[in-house]
Design a protein around this motif. Sequence first.
Motif, PDB file in Angstrom:
ATOM      1  N   PRO A   1     -28.408 -35.151 -27.046  1.00  0.00           N
ATOM      2  CA  PRO A   1     -27.440 -34.097 -27.399  1.00  0.00           C
ATOM      3  C   PRO A   1     -28.096 -32.943 -28.143  1.00  0.00           C
ATOM      4  CG  PRO A   1     -26.546 -36.247 -27.920  1.00  0.00           C
ATOM      5  CD  PRO A   1     -27.981 -36.457 -27.528  1.00  0.00           C
TER       6      PRO A   1
ATOM      7  N   ARG B   1     -29.988 -30.773 -25.786  1.00  0.00           N
ATOM      8  CA  ARG B   1     -29.124 -29.937 -24.942  1.00  0.00           C
ATOM      9  C   ARG B   1     -28.563 -28.736 -25.691  1.00  0.00           C
ATOM     10  NH1 ARG B   1     -26.504 -34.745 -21.429  1.00  0.00           N
ATOM     11  NH2 ARG B   1     -28.173 -34.832 -19.891  1.00  0.00           N
ATOM     12  N   ARG B   2     -28.470 -28.854 -27.024  1.00  0.00           N
ATOM     13  CA  ARG B   2     -27.966 -27.710 -27.789  1.00  0.00           C
ATOM     14  C   ARG B   2     -29.004 -26.579 -27.837  1.00  0.00           C
ATOM     15  NH1 ARG B   2     -25.372 -31.005 -32.831  1.00  0.00           N
ATOM     16  NH2 ARG B   2     -24.304 -32.502 -31.482  1.00  0.00           N
TER      17      ARG B   2
ATOM     18  N   PHE C   1     -15.132 -24.886 -28.060  1.00  0.00           N
ATOM     19  CA  PHE C   1     -15.326 -26.294 -27.724  1.00  0.00           C
ATOM     20  C   PHE C   1     -16.779 -26.745 -27.925  1.00  0.00           C
ATOM     21  CE2 PHE C   1     -15.635 -29.711 -24.405  1.00  0.00           C
ATOM     22  CZ  PHE C   1     -14.755 -30.583 -25.013  1.00  0.00           C
TER      23      PHE C   1
ATOM     24  N   VAL D   1     -17.628 -29.811 -30.692  1.00  0.00           N
ATOM     25  CA  VAL D   1     -18.245 -31.106 -30.404  1.00  0.00           C
ATOM     26  C   VAL D   1     -19.564 -31.276 -31.154  1.00  0.00           C
ATOM     27  CG1 VAL D   1     -17.171 -31.256 -28.145  1.00  0.00           C
ATOM     28  CG2 VAL D   1     -19.458 -30.314 -28.347  1.00  0.00           C
ATOM     29  N   ALA D   2     -20.084 -30.172 -31.678  1.00  0.00           N
ATOM     30  CA  ALA D   2     -21.321 -30.284 -32.453  1.00  0.00           C
ATOM     31  C   ALA D   2     -20.998 -30.406 -33.945  1.00  0.00           C
ATOM     32  CB  ALA D   2     -22.213 -29.079 -32.205  1.00  0.00           C
ATOM     33  N   GLY D   3     -19.694 -30.432 -34.261  1.00  0.00           N
ATOM     34  CA  GLY D   3     -19.285 -30.675 -35.640  1.00  0.00           C
ATOM     35  C   GLY D   3     -19.319 -29.466 -36.550  1.00  0.00           C
TER      36      GLY D   3
ATOM     37  N   MET E   1     -19.079 -32.858 -42.585  1.00  0.00           N
ATOM     38  CA  MET E   1     -19.126 -32.553 -41.167  1.00  0.00           C
ATOM     39  C   MET E   1     -18.549 -33.692 -40.328  1.00  0.00           C
ATOM     40  SD  MET E   1     -22.461 -31.953 -38.810  1.00  0.00           S
ATOM     41  CE  MET E   1     -22.504 -32.945 -37.356  1.00  0.00           C
TER      42      MET E   1
ATOM     43  N   LEU F   1     -14.716 -33.844 -40.237  1.00  0.00           N
ATOM     44  CA  LEU F   1     -14.131 -32.856 -39.327  1.00  0.00           C
ATOM     45  C   LEU F   1     -14.202 -33.370 -37.891  1.00  0.00           C
ATOM     46  CD1 LEU F   1     -13.025 -29.962 -39.716  1.00  0.00           C
ATOM     47  CD2 LEU F   1     -15.250 -29.152 -38.957  1.00  0.00           C
ATOM     48  N   SER F   2     -15.384 -33.853 -37.520  1.00  0.00           N
ATOM     49  CA  SER F   2     -15.567 -34.376 -36.168  1.00  0.00           C
ATOM     50  C   SER F   2     -14.649 -35.555 -35.920  1.00  0.00           C
ATOM     51  CB  SER F   2     -17.014 -34.822 -35.964  1.00  0.00           C
ATOM     52  OG  SER F   2     -17.867 -33.726 -36.105  1.00  0.00           O
TER      53      SER F   2
ATOM     54  N   ARG G   1     -11.163 -34.326 -35.276  1.00  0.00           N
ATOM     55  CA  ARG G   1     -11.076 -33.700 -33.958  1.00  0.00           C
ATOM     56  C   ARG G   1     -11.039 -34.751 -32.854  1.00  0.00           C
ATOM     57  NH1 ARG G   1     -15.527 -29.222 -35.287  1.00  0.00           N
ATOM     58  NH2 ARG G   1     -14.166 -27.690 -36.254  1.00  0.00           N
TER      59      ARG G   1
ATOM     60  N   MET H   1     -18.745 -31.695 -22.300  1.00  0.00           N
ATOM     61  CA  MET H   1     -19.185 -32.193 -23.610  1.00  0.00           C
ATOM     62  C   MET H   1     -20.665 -32.558 -23.579  1.00  0.00           C
ATOM     63  SD  MET H   1     -16.409 -34.553 -25.453  1.00  0.00           S
ATOM     64  CE  MET H   1     -14.806 -34.671 -24.772  1.00  0.00           C
TER      65      MET H   1
ATOM     66  N   GLY I   1     -23.974 -30.599 -25.454  1.00  0.00           N
ATOM     67  CA  GLY I   1     -24.662 -31.392 -26.475  1.00  0.00           C
ATOM     68  C   GLY I   1     -23.760 -32.031 -27.508  1.00  0.00           C
ATOM     69  N   ALA I   2     -22.635 -32.588 -27.058  1.00  0.00           N
ATOM     70  CA  ALA I   2     -21.761 -33.306 -27.995  1.00  0.00           C
ATOM     71  C   ALA I   2     -22.417 -34.623 -28.412  1.00  0.00           C
ATOM     72  CB  ALA I   2     -20.425 -33.591 -27.336  1.00  0.00           C
ATOM     73  N   ASN I   3     -22.178 -35.006 -29.665  1.00  0.00           N
ATOM     74  CA  ASN I   3     -22.648 -36.328 -30.092  1.00  0.00           C
ATOM     75  C   ASN I   3     -21.962 -37.380 -29.244  1.00  0.00           C
ATOM     76  OD1 ASN I   3     -24.278 -35.507 -32.231  1.00  0.00           O
ATOM     77  ND2 ASN I   3     -22.471 -35.231 -33.526  1.00  0.00           N
ATOM     78  N   TYR I   4     -22.675 -38.469 -28.959  1.00  0.00           N
ATOM     79  CA  TYR I   4     -22.103 -39.481 -28.078  1.00  0.00           C
ATOM     80  C   TYR I   4     -20.818 -40.062 -28.636  1.00  0.00           C
ATOM     81  CZ  TYR I   4     -26.308 -39.251 -25.355  1.00  0.00           C
ATOM     82  OH  TYR I   4     -27.314 -38.805 -24.574  1.00  0.00           O
TER      83      TYR I   4
ATOM     84  N   PHE J   1     -18.767 -38.680 -30.437  1.00  0.00           N
ATOM     85  CA  PHE J   1     -17.694 -37.695 -30.324  1.00  0.00           C
ATOM     86  C   PHE J   1     -17.037 -37.782 -28.953  1.00  0.00           C
ATOM     87  CE2 PHE J   1     -15.626 -33.682 -29.656  1.00  0.00           C
ATOM     88  CZ  PHE J   1     -15.150 -33.358 -30.907  1.00  0.00           C
TER      89      PHE J   1
END
Lengths: 226, 303
Positions: free
Chosen positions: A75, A78-79, A102, A106-108, B1, B4-5, B8, B213, B217-220, B222
């Motif tokens: 992840p 990919r960012r 979005f 998803v990255a917080g 952080m 928040l995640s 969500r 997602m 690059g979303a955290n897994y 998440f």
Amino acid sequence: MIEYRDVSKIYGEDNFALLEVNIAINPGEFVSIVGQSGTGKSTLLKLLTLEERSSEGRVIFNRVDLGEITKKELPYHRRRIGVIFQDFRLLPKRTAFENVAFALEVAGKSNREIRRSVAQILEIVGLSEKFRAYPAELSGGEQQRVAIARALVHHPEILIADEPTGNLDVINTQEIIDLLLKINELGTTIMLATHDKETVNRISKRVIVMDEGRVIRDQVRGRYMI
Amino acid sequence: MWRLSFFRAVKAGINNFFRNGWLSVTAISVMAMTLLIVNFLVFSIALSNMILEEIRGKIGVNIYLKQGTSQEKIDEIMQDLDVMPGVIEVTYTSSETAMENFREKTKNNKIIQESLDELKDNPLEDYLSIRVNDPKKYDIIESEIITGVNKEHISKVDYSEHKTEIENLDKIIGAIKKGGAILVLVFIIISVLVILNSIRLTMYTYKTEIEIMKLVGANYWFIKAPFITEGALYGFFASILVALAWYPLVIILTPSFDSFGASINPIEVLNNNIVVALFLQIVLGLSLGVTSSYIAIRRYLRL
């Protein structure tokens, strides 16, 4: 910055997508990868986003061998890369703003940070006025701008564009290419895969021509010729 | 952080849950069915154990002593019995008292009274009454007494007729436990499969979302959290539903319970344990839901 060293992607005997590809890309370059459908352009790009891994050879990104990136690190990798596609891949039930947000959610990232970054990036792609619109209410070109905004909102070092103008008419294509050139001028490296001859010739930057999984031409100021 | 995640992701899970209305209803129904069966099983085992306890307290075994056994010997046997495991109480009844009791019991029956008057000697024997806390202990007492040194003084051992009843009850409880466990297992498997499929369908609905997602690059976790939330919600709502249905159900079933002749009132039992019962039920529902969604994630979510 990016280096493909003897990279092959082989699925089986006589079944390969890439064969012994050697490419080096410097920071800030705008590289068009051209060739007919099925010549390995997308595979080349997928090796960078790690949607696929090479069977042979190494792909180096910012001095990191991508073969060593673990699932856990993926992840974060990919960012550092922005990607756009022919079909935009926007979420239909979210507004332009929410689609871009979005990527940060998803990255917080915090809501404040998200509001600031998204507004800024929508300004760059020229969609400040339409941030409340849903994808269905936007033209193809505008949808692709939203996708570009989403790809850029992490401030990636490279933007990968896989046939970004494939679904667009001439005028919209023009606008998107202009936008990509502008983004490139601002310092982001761009890799553009396309089979649109007009587009490539107009950009007049480095062109890599591929055929049957091989690089057959690599010119600094190239044109689309096979 | 991470807070928040977390919010969500949970919010996304709640959205999934309500957007897939019918899917959620199906998953909740099957899960509720499973929990209902677990409830029935646990509750009926608990109640029958209580009834068993109560009946056990009421019965005993009588050991008849041969005529002419000395008082010292009788005291000795009583002491031996007293120290045996499981023995609650040992009481001595002399042949005279036994005769009086018998006369008292049959005082309305003229024929018996007359024939008793005819007797010269008291034909009854002294006996010891024993109460134990487990019917299985009777066998030990019997073998200890028969093989022991007291054997020669004992004329017979009379089990209360309740012994077979108790043993039957024991068997029934055993069967409930066994059959119930299998039934519960089957239903747990079914509900896990149904929930697993519901979540798989949700995953299919959210294919684009998941793809994007990954792309951005979303955290897994998440990506996973909404599905786990969804599973947890199935479990939560199912357990609440069953809890609401259970109380009236117990009230309806209570009258048919009286025929057992026990003084146990199911509603009272439920009232006394309601907090623990509710808690365990919710925990069971949640863990079933979360486990199922976790399996779904492992199997179908390609990250």
